[in-house]
Design an enzyme around this catalytic site. Structure first.
Site, PDB file in Angstrom:
ATOM      1  N   THR A  32      42.790  42.664  38.252  1.00  0.00           N
ATOM      2  CA  THR A  32      43.889  42.327  38.954  1.00  0.00           C
ATOM      3  C   THR A  32      43.772  41.140  39.906  1.00  0.00           C
ATOM      4  OG1 THR A  32      44.129  44.896  39.288  1.00  0.00           O
ATOM      5  CG2 THR A  32      45.372  43.623  40.719  1.00  0.00           C
ATOM      6  N   LYS A 144      34.826  47.578  36.264  1.00  0.00           N
ATOM      7  CA  LYS A 144      36.371  47.794  36.554  1.00  0.00           C
ATOM      8  C   LYS A 144      37.073  48.553  35.249  1.00  0.00           C
ATOM      9  CE  LYS A 144      39.872  46.376  39.589  1.00  0.00           C
ATOM     10  NZ  LYS A 144      40.321  45.601  40.514  1.00  0.00           N
ATOM     11  N   GLU A 177      32.547  52.480  49.023  1.00  0.00           N
ATOM     12  CA  GLU A 177      33.386  51.772  48.943  1.00  0.00           C
ATOM     13  C   GLU A 177      34.624  52.438  49.187  1.00  0.00           C
ATOM     14  OE1 GLU A 177      33.979  50.413  44.833  1.00  0.00           O
ATOM     15  OE2 GLU A 177      34.564  52.362  44.324  1.00  0.00           O
TER      16      GLU A 177
END
Length: 276
Positions: A32, A144, A177
């Site tokens: 992204t 990711k 996270e």
């Protein structure tokens, strides 16, 4: 029919094949990018992470020059937006065995810039703890990849629009996270961030933040953190490629009444580093 701002294998489209392994099994990777003035930010760093993911998953990746050309096509003339790149293993038959050879599918899509309140970056955000834990898998940690059900379930835990993010722990109770961000803790002049060897995403902006912190003379270290250690911190920050670095103002009962000076300096350095 095609969808504006979406390219599938280089052509305007609005659908994938039902048998695509990204849909069937989450077999793929994504990146992204923040887009400013027609340019995807941190392009080289994102492509480097994509390459690491492709190597770990034995997933052939499209030519970087081809991706750059398609990204330029979508982003041309865009003052501010978000570009998403997805690479799947492509179409395969029923069953988990990867097709050999495989023909990866690439999807690039352009999205509006999110309407985050400007005060998030300067005055900080409200954050909560998530009950759903992150799954441990060292083989996938840091990547990711398209398997994001842990984050989906965690993000479904709240509807309060004044809460910007939720923090997630692993099954052993270590904070890893946020649902969409990496975590930083300031303590006694040190900037600490959780290790990502068992779970979590190695964010591109995470590396920008760590490098900026070193440039400011902060001691940087990876450290396993319990919730109590986060709550006792001098300051807490969150990062991803779109938001940059947000300070945390409130975490379920713990309030930081002012953004720590080191966090303010760090956020400014990150803004400069990303060219924003």
């Amino acid at each position: 029919m095609s969808m504006p701002g979406v390219l599938v294998d280089g052509r305007p489209a609005d659908a994938l094949a039902v048998a695509d392994r990204g849909l069937q099994y989450g077999d793929g990777l994504f990146e992204t990018f923040a887009v400013r003035d027609g340019r995807p930010e941190l392009w080289t760093a994102h492509l480097a992470r994509l390459a690491r993911g492709g190597e770990r998953l034995s997933l052939p990746l499209p030519d970087p020059g081809l991706l750059a050309a398609e990204a330029e096509q979508l982003c041309r003339g865009v003052a501010r937006g978000v570009l998403k790149l997805i690479v799947t293993r492509g179409v395969g038959g029923r069953g988990y065995a990867p097709p050999r050879p495989c023909r990866p599918t690439r999807v690039l899509s352009l999205h509006p810039w999110p309407a985050h309140p400007p005060g998030h970056a300067t005055g900080g955000v409200r954050v909560r703890w998530c009950a759903h834990p992150l799954s441990l898998n060292p083989r996938l940690a840091g990547l990711k990849h398209l398997n994001r059900l842990d984050q989906v379930l965690a993000r479904a835990e709240w509807d309060d629009p004044t809460i910007a993010e939720g923090l997630m722990c692993d099954p052993h109770g270590h904070v890893v996270e946020g649902t969409m961000s990496n975590l930083f803790v300031l303590r006694d002049g040190r900037l600490l961030t959780p290790p990502l060897d068992g779970a979590g995403i190695a964010g591109v902006m995470r590396e920008v933040v760590l490098e900026a912190a070193r440039g400011l003379g902060l001691v940087v270290a990876q450290a396993a953190l319990r919730p109590a250690e986060v709550l006792a911190a001098d300051g807490v920050g969150l990062s991803n490629s779109v938001i940059g670095l947000w300070p945390v103002r409130e975490l379920e009962g713990r309030t930081w009444h002012a953004v720590h000076a080191d966090l303010r300096r760090l956020a400014a350095a990150v803004t400069v580093a990303r060219g924003a």
